[in-house]
Scaffold this active site. Structure first.
Site, PDB file in Angstrom:
ATOM      1  N   ASP A 116       6.532   5.525  16.169  1.00  0.00           N
ATOM      2  CA  ASP A 116       5.261   5.112  16.758  1.00  0.00           C
ATOM      3  C   ASP A 116       5.465   3.904  17.662  1.00  0.00           C
ATOM      4  O   ASP A 116       6.550   3.306  17.689  1.00  0.00           O
ATOM      5  CB  ASP A 116       4.224   4.799  15.667  1.00  0.00           C
ATOM      6  N   ASP A 131      -3.236   1.482   3.558  1.00  0.00           N
ATOM      7  CA  ASP A 131      -4.269   2.532   3.528  1.00  0.00           C
ATOM      8  C   ASP A 131      -3.664   3.940   3.452  1.00  0.00           C
ATOM      9  O   ASP A 131      -4.357   4.928   3.650  1.00  0.00           O
ATOM     10  CB  ASP A 131      -5.188   2.402   4.758  1.00  0.00           C
ATOM     11  N   HIS A 179      -1.206   5.125   5.411  1.00  0.00           N
ATOM     12  CA  HIS A 179      -0.713   5.718   6.660  1.00  0.00           C
ATOM     13  C   HIS A 179       0.811   5.843   6.673  1.00  0.00           C
ATOM     14  O   HIS A 179       1.511   5.067   6.038  1.00  0.00           O
ATOM     15  CB  HIS A 179      -1.242   4.994   7.900  1.00  0.00           C
ATOM     16  N   GLU A 222      -3.532   7.254  10.616  1.00  0.00           N
ATOM     17  CA  GLU A 222      -4.507   6.611   9.745  1.00  0.00           C
ATOM     18  C   GLU A 222      -5.273   7.663   8.932  1.00  0.00           C
ATOM     19  O   GLU A 222      -5.226   8.856   9.252  1.00  0.00           O
ATOM     20  CB  GLU A 222      -5.484   5.803  10.605  1.00  0.00           C
TER      21      GLU A 222
HETATM   22  C1  GLP Z   1       3.089  -0.303  10.191  1.00  0.00           C
HETATM   23  C2  GLP Z   1       3.923   0.820  10.819  1.00  0.00           C
HETATM   24  C3  GLP Z   1       4.388   1.787   9.778  1.00  0.00           C
HETATM   25  C4  GLP Z   1       4.827   1.000   8.577  1.00  0.00           C
HETATM   26  C5  GLP Z   1       3.653   0.380   7.905  1.00  0.00           C
HETATM   27  C6  GLP Z   1       4.011  -0.562   6.770  1.00  0.00           C
HETATM   28  O1  GLP Z   1       1.884  -0.538  10.767  1.00  0.00           O
HETATM   29  N1  GLP Z   1       3.329   1.554  11.889  1.00  0.00           N
HETATM   30  O2  GLP Z   1       5.420   2.605  10.291  1.00  0.00           O
HETATM   31  O3  GLP Z   1       5.453   1.836   7.657  1.00  0.00           O
HETATM   32  O4  GLP Z   1       2.762  -0.167   8.828  1.00  0.00           O
HETATM   33  O5  GLP Z   1       4.525  -1.759   7.235  1.00  0.00           O
HETATM   34  P1  GLP Z   1       5.352  -2.744   6.322  1.00  0.00           P
HETATM   35  O6  GLP Z   1       6.648  -2.044   6.054  1.00  0.00           O
HETATM   36  O7  GLP Z   1       5.550  -3.970   7.135  1.00  0.00           O
HETATM   37  O8  GLP Z   1       4.582  -2.959   5.088  1.00  0.00           O
END
Ligand code: GLP
Length: 260
Positions: free
Chosen positions: A67, A136, A138, A143
């Site tokens: 992404d 959440d 995702h 989302e």
């Molecule tokens: C982000 C990314 C995801 C990631 C998630 C968790 O917004 N787009 O790919 O897995 O949120 O992030 P973190 O690993 O910092 O908790």
């Protein structure tokens, strides 16, 4: 789905890195799906160490991003392409032209999504897709409410995700509202999904993704549809799981010949 519960984030990163290391050994021209966020950082560090120790080469591999934010300048520190470069690419021999991301700088984002899908097909598909999970539920930036058959496209971030990610920006207003993300069907096409999650904040989404219903309300629940998933979590992230004892027993008795 294999759920691997380990002591801490270091151990989780070691397992995920070991999966990628093995892939590079068996298939040097592989396609690695790279995630961003804090969850895969230790994995990347371990991979850099393995490269520096001469155990692996990325020379024939490709990396594809899950992404990317829409609306940030190309040199913005929070661009996910930059993150992947800083965490991994700059430290190994992965050719820069082998790092791919959705083109978020074009006017026609719908076409950019189609082009990214075509690229993934041209590359022969993703061998191992690293994933984190949002609070959440995702995956990528899909989302809650994302179509279970979605493909790479623009999405609007939830207020919860923008608040979670505000720590990486000057303030909440600086967090983009839009992103491009591989869809849930795109992610599901990867041959092996490896989800890393640590900390108590990940306990509710992990419980929902692993043991809850398959639902667009928890996009990570698509893991349940996939034939080859490894969920690597620490004790805190595992604390909401009903069948944790079974996962531990299974892992403790894993046959020595069986890889992740
Ligand atoms: C982000 C990314 C995801 C990631 C998630 C968790 O917004 N787009 O790919 O897995 O949120 O992030 P973190 O690993 O910092 O908790």
């Amino acid at each position: 789905m294999e759920v691997v519960i380990v002591a801490d984030a270091e151990a989780a990163g070691a397992i995920a890195a070991g999966i990628v290391e093995r892939l590079l050994g068996t298939k040097p021209a592989c396609v690695i799906g790279v995630a961003t966020g804090s969850s895969p950082v230790i994995t990347y560090r371990r991979l850099v160490e393995a490269f520096c120790a001469g155990r692996i080469t990325f020379a024939g591999a490709h990396a594809v991003l899950l992404d990317e934010y829409v609306g940030l300048p190309a040199d913005h520190p929070q661009r996910y392409r930059r993150f992947v470069h800083e965490q991994l690419v700059e430290h190994v021999d992965l050719p820069v032209e082998h790092v791919h991301a959705p083109d978020v700088d074009t006017q026609d984002l719908a076409e950019a999504g189609r082009r990214y899908e075509a690229l993934l097909t041209e590359l022969g598909g993703v061998d191992v897709q690293l994933l984190g999970i949002g609070s959440d539920g995702h995956v990528g930036f899909n989302e809650p409410g994302s179509s279970l058959r979605s493909r790479t496209r623009i999405k609007t971030l939830t207020a919860a995700t923008r608040a979670d990610n505000a720590r990486f920006f000057a303030n909440l207003d600086a967090v983009p509202r839009h992103v491009m993300t591989q869809g849930l069907a795109t992610i599901g096409d990867a041959r092996h999904l490896v989800l890393i999650a640590c900390g108590v904040g990940k306990a509710p989404p992990i419980a929902a993704a692993v043991e809850g219903p398959l639902t667009a309300s928890c996009p990570a629940s698509i893991l349940q549809l996939h034939p080859h998933v490894t969920v690597v979590i620490d004790e805190a992230a595992a604390s909401g799981l009903t069948h944790a004892a079974y996962y531990r027993e299974t892992h403790a008795g894993k046959p020595s010949w069986q890889h992740y």
